[in-house]
Write a protein that holds these residues in place. Structure first.
Motif, mmCIF file in Angstrom:
data_model
loop_
_atom_site.group_PDB
_atom_site.id
_atom_site.type_symbol
_atom_site.label_atom_id
_atom_site.label_comp_id
_atom_site.label_asym_id
_atom_site.label_seq_id
_atom_site.Cartn_x
_atom_site.Cartn_y
_atom_site.Cartn_z
ATOM 1 N N ASP A 97 -6.534 4.564 1.839
ATOM 2 C CA ASP A 97 -7.018 3.409 1.087
ATOM 3 C C ASP A 97 -8.540 3.286 1.258
ATOM 4 O OD1 ASP A 97 -7.108 0.946 -0.187
ATOM 5 O OD2 ASP A 97 -5.435 0.103 0.939
ATOM 6 N N ASP A 146 -4.350 -9.109 -1.187
ATOM 7 C CA ASP A 146 -3.053 -8.463 -1.353
ATOM 8 C C ASP A 146 -2.078 -9.192 -0.430
ATOM 9 O OD1 ASP A 146 -0.809 -6.796 -1.242
ATOM 10 O OD2 ASP A 146 -2.024 -5.037 -1.668
ATOM 11 N N TRP A 200 1.430 -3.681 -4.657
ATOM 12 C CA TRP A 200 0.027 -3.295 -4.472
ATOM 13 C C TRP A 200 -0.908 -3.940 -5.533
ATOM 14 C CZ3 TRP A 200 -2.170 2.388 -4.036
ATOM 15 C CH2 TRP A 200 -3.154 2.398 -3.024
ATOM 16 N N ILE A 213 -6.819 -3.231 4.991
ATOM 17 C CA ILE A 213 -6.417 -2.083 4.179
ATOM 18 C C ILE A 213 -5.307 -1.284 4.838
ATOM 19 C CG2 ILE A 213 -8.607 -1.847 2.997
ATOM 20 C CD1 ILE A 213 -9.258 0.530 4.765
ATOM 21 N N GLY A 242 0.813 -1.219 0.000
ATOM 22 C CA GLY A 242 0.000 0.000 0.000
ATOM 23 C C GLY A 242 0.841 1.260 0.000
#
Ligand SMILES: Cc1cc2nc3c(=O)[nH]c(=O)nc-3n(C[C@H](O)[C@H](O)[C@H](O)COP(=O)(O)OP(=O)(O)OC[C@H]3O[C@@H](n4cnc5c(N)ncnc54)[C@H](O)[C@@H]3O)c2cc1C
Length: 434
Positions: free
Chosen positions: A351, A341, A178, A347, A151
């Motif tokens: 985001d 991910d 990402w 998250i 991220g």
């Protein structure tokens, strides 16, 4: 009686709520409690502070006089207990605050990584200004640093460390950066820029252990047995909403504190906004997490209005971020990717879960060196877009996606290989305005 408002958290959600309350209730007593000694500042700005582009003073969006004009009682302390029946909050110093309306705006904190050695003192995160100062301090004395995670934050830390430290290793579990939001081309653009900036990227690399020597970080060992010497490890594997107070008070929690479209939680007179909240969206029926500055701000303002007696539903804006990754400006709008991910637990910062709600959709795309435009095309509307470098189409796309404008007149042309996508978008957005 003068209403007593208590706001827990002096981040953007808390301060936006205080502003909205004051606008609607000039006489109410507003108390803002925060355990951050620096009060209200820009967390997205921490990335620029880390690289040395801006001084600390530039992080503060409001002058002291402006905060003073809101007539707030500011209390520095940590709230440790909430009693919704008694309408009472207890702070760590055992003092108590009684409220008529309460806002939980306690944000989110970096998730812990289950790696042996993560408790060593030079294993750091980036939640707040003190963390940023500590990162800079450690980086100045470090010979090598390792960044683990995905991220936006992991990249911001890597770039920040690179500004102070000669050798920075960035570890990715998968093949690319990402992968739940960017496609392979976009990841490759970012990774090439990172490498050009001197950051050593290690793909398919998982950390087995952070190794200490005499109580300090000495390196990491990967699951395939490699050792990377370093004296600093930064972890950015995602964030967790700070829900402890709400949980022990018996409020409804999912990933964040559940709130309805009036930002009201399951407890009477208790509201929630910002990174800590998971707000019901009556348009979609979903309650998704966002960790975005603008979303926190608009939720805080909506909560403040409703705390002051208005009854205005919160209209969720389209989750949008205009950010910089490895020096490249990138706009992310609407649904552009999918879970999972490999480098994240949930998250990250800056985001939105909404970005990963992509259904099967055809893609219109364009790429000229680092200029990249990717549109996710629905049957009648655009579902999402990623705009890298050249931002000419960004505003038009924000409008077309945010307003769910009908694109059927240009849909086929958009999906024709080699189509002048940016020009089509600009023309259609201009036509939609008239
Ligand atoms: C490094 C970084 C980069 C980011 N980049 C972006 C970006 O590019 N774009 C974007 O849109 N967003 C970005 N964000 C996210 C954005 O900053 C957040 O979404 C926003 O700050 C959330 O605001 P908030 O008020 O909900 O929470 P916060 O700003 O986290 O504020 C919460 C406050 O509550 C206080 N608090 C917590 N628990 C207690 C307690 N028990 N008692 C008292 N006080 C308490 C905390 O100290 C803090 O002051 C970034 C964040 C960081 C850290």
């Amino acid at each position: 009686m003068t209403p007593r408002y208590v706001i827990l958290g002096s981040g953007v959600a808390g301060i936006a709520a205080a502003e909205a309350i004051r606008l609607n209730d000039p006489r109410g007593e507003i108390t803002v409690v925060s355990d951050d000694p620096h009060g209200y500042y820009s967390r997205p700005g921490l990335a620029h502070f880390l690289t040395g582009e801006i001084p600390q003073a530039q992080l503060f969006p409001m002058r002291e006089a402006e905060l003073h004009a809101l007539g707030l009682r500011r209390v520095q302390g940590r709230a440790i207990r909430l009693d919704p029946l008694e309408h009472r909050v207890t702070l760590a110093d055992a003092s108590e605050l009684v409220y008529d309306r309460l806002l939980l705006a306690t944000g989110a904190t970096a998730s812990r990584a289950p790696v042996p050695g993560a408790e060593l003192p030079e294993v750091v995160k980036l939640d707040n200004l003190e963390d940023a100062r500590r990162l800079i301090d450690l980086a100045r004395h470090a010979r090598a640093a390792v960044v683990i995670g995905g991220g936006i934050t992991a990249l911001e830390i890597a770039e920040g460390l690179r500004a102070h430290c000669r050798r920075v290793h960035y570890l990715l579990r998968g093949d690319r950066y990402w992968g739940s939001v960017l496609d392979a081309t976009e990841s490759a653009i970012v990774m090439a820029r990172l490498a050009a900036d001197g950051i050593q990227i290690h793909t398919r690399t998982e950390t087995a252990e952070i190794v200490g020597k005499r109580g300090h970080v000495a390196g990491i060992v990967t699951t395939d047995g490699r050792r990377i010497p370093c004296d600093l490890v930064a972890l950015a594997v995602g964030v967790t909403p700070r829900v402890e107070l709400a949980r022990t008070a018996g409020l409804q929690i999912d990933r964040g504190i559940l709130a309805d479209e009036y930002l009201l939680t399951a407890a009477a007179d208790v509201f929630a906004a910002g990174d800590v909240a998971q707000v019901h969206d009556p348009r979609t029926g979903a309650a998704l997490l966002d960790t975005l500055w603008n979303v926190a701000r608009s939720q805080g303002a909506a909560a403040g209005r409703n705390m002051a007696g208005r009854r205005v539903p919160y209209a969720k804006p389209m989750p949008l971020n205009v950010t910089r990754l490895a020096g490249i400006t990138i706009t992310i709008i609407g649904a552009v990717g999918r879970w999972p991910d490999a480098d994240m637990v949930g998250i990250g910062r800056g985001d939105s879960e909404a970005w990963r709600q992509l259904r099967d959709a055809p893609v219109a795309e364009d790429k000229h060196e680092v200029n990249r435009l990717r549109l996710l095309v629905g049957p009648r509307t655009l579902l999402g877009a990623v705009v890298m470098s050249d931002q000419a189409a960004s505003r038009s796309l924000q409008r077309l996606i945010g307003e769910q404008t009908d694109i059927t007149p240009i849909r086929e042309r958009l999906l024709t290989p080699g189509a002048p996508i940016a020009a089509l978008i600009a023309e259609h957005a201009a036509a939609a305005l008239h």
